[in-house]
Design a protein around this motif. Sequence first.
Motif, PDB file in Angstrom:
ATOM      1  N   ALA A 160      14.573  30.899 -19.663  1.00 30.09           N
ATOM      2  CA  ALA A 160      14.071  29.285 -19.646  1.00 30.09           C
ATOM      3  C   ALA A 160      13.467  29.158 -21.711  1.00 30.09           C
ATOM      4  CB  ALA A 160      13.008  29.181 -19.099  1.00 30.09           C
ATOM      5  N   ALA A 161      14.374  27.686 -21.604  1.00 29.69           N
ATOM      6  CA  ALA A 161      13.798  27.730 -23.184  1.00 29.69           C
ATOM      7  C   ALA A 161      13.362  26.141 -22.891  1.00 29.69           C
ATOM      8  CB  ALA A 161      14.857  27.190 -24.395  1.00 29.69           C
ATOM      9  N   ASN A 162      12.066  25.681 -23.818  1.00 34.65           N
ATOM     10  CA  ASN A 162      11.640  24.541 -23.954  1.00 34.65           C
ATOM     11  C   ASN A 162      12.356  23.714 -25.217  1.00 34.65           C
ATOM     12  OD1 ASN A 162      10.682  22.365 -23.945  1.00 34.65           O
ATOM     13  ND2 ASN A 162       8.370  23.105 -23.659  1.00 34.65           N
ATOM     14  N   PRO A 163      13.734  22.681 -25.414  1.00 37.35           N
ATOM     15  CA  PRO A 163      13.515  22.280 -26.442  1.00 37.35           C
ATOM     16  C   PRO A 163      12.577  21.163 -27.572  1.00 37.35           C
ATOM     17  CG  PRO A 163      15.209  21.766 -24.708  1.00 37.35           C
ATOM     18  CD  PRO A 163      14.017  22.574 -24.005  1.00 37.35           C
ATOM     19  N   PHE A 164      11.633  21.377 -27.009  1.00 32.22           N
ATOM     20  CA  PHE A 164      10.539  20.253 -27.186  1.00 32.22           C
ATOM     21  C   PHE A 164       9.347  20.549 -27.620  1.00 32.22           C
ATOM     22  CE2 PHE A 164      13.418  18.647 -23.187  1.00 32.22           C
ATOM     23  CZ  PHE A 164      14.518  17.917 -24.610  1.00 32.22           C
ATOM     24  N   ALA A 165       8.963  21.603 -27.184  1.00 26.41           N
ATOM     25  CA  ALA A 165       7.697  21.938 -27.871  1.00 26.41           C
ATOM     26  C   ALA A 165       8.465  22.464 -29.481  1.00 26.41           C
ATOM     27  CB  ALA A 165       7.068  23.271 -27.263  1.00 26.41           C
ATOM     28  N   GLU A 166       7.182  22.511 -30.165  1.00 27.58           N
ATOM     29  CA  GLU A 166       6.812  23.218 -31.822  1.00 27.58           C
ATOM     30  C   GLU A 166       6.374  24.308 -31.808  1.00 27.58           C
ATOM     31  OE1 GLU A 166       7.552  20.322 -33.711  1.00 27.58           O
ATOM     32  OE2 GLU A 166       7.955  18.746 -32.319  1.00 27.58           O
ATOM     33  N   PRO A 167       6.472  24.833 -32.613  1.00 25.27           N
ATOM     34  CA  PRO A 167       7.406  24.899 -33.683  1.00 25.27           C
ATOM     35  C   PRO A 167       8.280  25.263 -33.417  1.00 25.27           C
ATOM     36  CG  PRO A 167       5.144  26.468 -34.271  1.00 25.27           C
ATOM     37  CD  PRO A 167       5.571  25.916 -33.109  1.00 25.27           C
ATOM     38  N   LEU A 168      10.180  24.403 -33.435  1.00 19.14           N
ATOM     39  CA  LEU A 168      10.762  24.797 -33.627  1.00 19.14           C
ATOM     40  C   LEU A 168      11.716  25.819 -33.658  1.00 19.14           C
ATOM     41  CD1 LEU A 168      14.001  23.302 -32.347  1.00 19.14           C
ATOM     42  CD2 LEU A 168      14.083  23.057 -34.801  1.00 19.14           C
ATOM     43  N   GLU A 169      11.576  26.131 -35.061  1.00 18.64           N
ATOM     44  CA  GLU A 169      11.116  28.091 -35.643  1.00 18.64           C
ATOM     45  C   GLU A 169      11.038  29.008 -34.593  1.00 18.64           C
ATOM     46  OE1 GLU A 169      10.351  28.848 -39.560  1.00 18.64           O
ATOM     47  OE2 GLU A 169      11.867  30.485 -40.197  1.00 18.64           O
ATOM     48  N   MET A 170       9.319  28.299 -34.464  1.00 16.23           N
ATOM     49  CA  MET A 170       8.700  29.518 -33.423  1.00 16.23           C
ATOM     50  C   MET A 170      10.639  30.090 -32.163  1.00 16.23           C
ATOM     51  SD  MET A 170       7.042  32.519 -33.659  1.00 16.23           S
ATOM     52  CE  MET A 170       7.477  33.263 -32.380  1.00 16.23           C
ATOM     53  N   ARG A 171      10.488  28.675 -32.205  1.00  9.89           N
ATOM     54  CA  ARG A 171      11.538  28.344 -30.191  1.00  9.89           C
ATOM     55  C   ARG A 171      12.737  28.842 -30.840  1.00  9.89           C
ATOM     56  NH1 ARG A 171       8.329  27.382 -26.451  1.00  9.89           N
ATOM     57  NH2 ARG A 171       6.351  26.669 -27.733  1.00  9.89           N
ATOM     58  N   ILE A 172      13.371  29.014 -32.057  1.00 12.16           N
ATOM     59  CA  ILE A 172      14.469  30.109 -32.084  1.00 12.16           C
ATOM     60  C   ILE A 172      14.597  31.913 -32.056  1.00 12.16           C
ATOM     61  CG2 ILE A 172      16.684  29.854 -33.302  1.00 12.16           C
ATOM     62  CD1 ILE A 172      16.661  27.047 -31.993  1.00 12.16           C
ATOM     63  N   ILE A 173      13.321  31.513 -32.317  1.00 14.78           N
ATOM     64  CA  ILE A 173      13.277  33.519 -32.404  1.00 14.78           C
ATOM     65  C   ILE A 173      12.890  34.135 -31.416  1.00 14.78           C
ATOM     66  CG2 ILE A 173      11.181  35.174 -33.410  1.00 14.78           C
ATOM     67  CD1 ILE A 173      11.070  33.212 -36.142  1.00 14.78           C
ATOM     68  N   ARG A 174      11.800  32.354 -30.434  1.00 17.93           N
ATOM     69  CA  ARG A 174      11.664  33.618 -28.712  1.00 17.93           C
ATOM     70  C   ARG A 174      13.142  33.538 -28.101  1.00 17.93           C
ATOM     71  NH1 ARG A 174       7.978  34.677 -25.342  1.00 17.93           N
ATOM     72  NH2 ARG A 174       8.370  33.071 -23.623  1.00 17.93           N
ATOM     73  N   LEU A 175      13.569  32.420 -28.196  1.00 21.58           N
ATOM     74  CA  LEU A 175      15.560  32.247 -27.563  1.00 21.58           C
ATOM     75  C   LEU A 175      15.910  33.290 -27.701  1.00 21.58           C
ATOM     76  CD1 LEU A 175      17.094  30.700 -26.080  1.00 21.58           C
ATOM     77  CD2 LEU A 175      17.758  29.598 -27.680  1.00 21.58           C
ATOM     78  N   GLU A 176      16.129  34.392 -29.452  1.00 22.25           N
ATOM     79  CA  GLU A 176      16.804  35.384 -29.765  1.00 22.25           C
ATOM     80  C   GLU A 176      16.038  36.220 -29.531  1.00 22.25           C
ATOM     81  OE1 GLU A 176      16.306  34.109 -34.205  1.00 22.25           O
ATOM     82  OE2 GLU A 176      18.558  35.477 -34.711  1.00 22.25           O
TER      83      GLU A 176
END
Lengths: 319, 147
Positions: A160-176
């Motif tokens: 799962a991914a949450n596109p709306f939570a901050e911070p964006l850069e950390m979200r992309i790192i986690r998705l990666e």
Amino acid sequence: MVSGSRLERLLRQGEFVVCGEMSPPQGADKAPILKKCEYFRGYVDAVNLTDNQTAIVRMSSIMSSVFAIEGGCEPIMQMTCRDRNRLAQQSDLLGAYAAGIRNVLCLTGDYQTFGNQGDAKGVFDLDSVQLIHTVADMNSGRLLSGDELKPPPAFFIGGAANPFAEPLEMRIIRLEKKVAAGAHFIQTQPVFDWPKFEKWMSAVRDAGLDQRVFIIVGVMPVRSVKALLYMRDEVPGMSISEECIKRMESAQDPKEEGVKMCVETMQRLRETPGVRGIHIMPVMWESITPRLVEEAGLLPRPEPLPVEEETTAEPAETS
Amino acid sequence: MSKLTEAIAEFTERHPTLYRCVLFGENVFKKAIFGCQDCGQCVLSYNAFVCCMRCPKQMRNGPCGGTRPNGRCEVYPNRPCIWWLIYKRAKWMGRVAKLKKYHVPVDRRLEHTSAWMNMFAGRILPLDLSKELREIELPKKDPPPKW
């Protein structure tokens, strides 16, 4: 091809997929699941079966998935890290595969105090990235301990991914991290805030992640402005734009407006590069699914082509 | 890590009183400064020196989806999200690349043991103070003795 599930075959053929979602019943009867399957069969390609969502006790997602197969729907079994330790997770996965479940969505899970059993102990032995890694390991024939597994399962693994939570850069790192751990597809929170979603999606494209994983974006039909306000104020990590709230507030018929808004989001998502499917989350309103899919112009649902023997390519190469 | 550190760890683990002293010293230092939760497999140097085990869900590989817009925890709205703190500090220290490290599941046998000795013995990842990410493969080793 990993699992050969209907969802996987359609995604690899390049089809735009539609997933549904239903919550298992709070009771010891499978009839509600079979009834809800009626709303999904032929309209969506696979259905998520939630695993005690918002930490409220319901029928287990594994058995519900089995009943969904009985009802003629392909299940995506959700599995959280809140309720089981690594032993139970691995044994449940083996049982699930033997019962014919091919898609699994690995989640960390809502914290136990949000539900009706706030006094429970949260397990959180693994986190969702580690769970994805564990399932990928099991696919390649090894348990977490390193012991051999014969025969191994072949799951189509989701995260799962949450596109709306901050911070964006950390979200992309986690998705990666999730993709590197072995996730094949990603499902997101429902979109009610288009600018924020666009920002996330372009960051995903910049990182090249849409080429390495199938991204399935969530949408949710709402029946009233109250539901939107509840999600904005009470559900952490959700973002609802003012525009959506104003639109629902000023609507003559909020139910109709909710459907219209959802269909518009679905059509917009279909045109967004990198989005490979949508995930409809009709919370307690499953009967609206056929109408949504039809009005968005996504009918009839395609049939997957028969699997060829030699197609064993990884997602990185085929998508 | 090296022959010397392994010898130190082995010697310490053979002497319960000495081991307890080391553990006490470590806890006094790490609990006071970093809010250490005593998992025995420290990842502070990867997480910009903020302990990720303070998260209610003990997330070791990044934040859950529930971080509030003001950077607060979904479970305890009066506390900051630990991963929000980690990200902000990592950004400030120029250590964002380190957050990309995948952390293996916690070895529960190491809880309440000395992370320093575990590191010396080569059971867990060594302290990494460089800004770049180094990939390290760890050999499987027995957990420390418990008295």
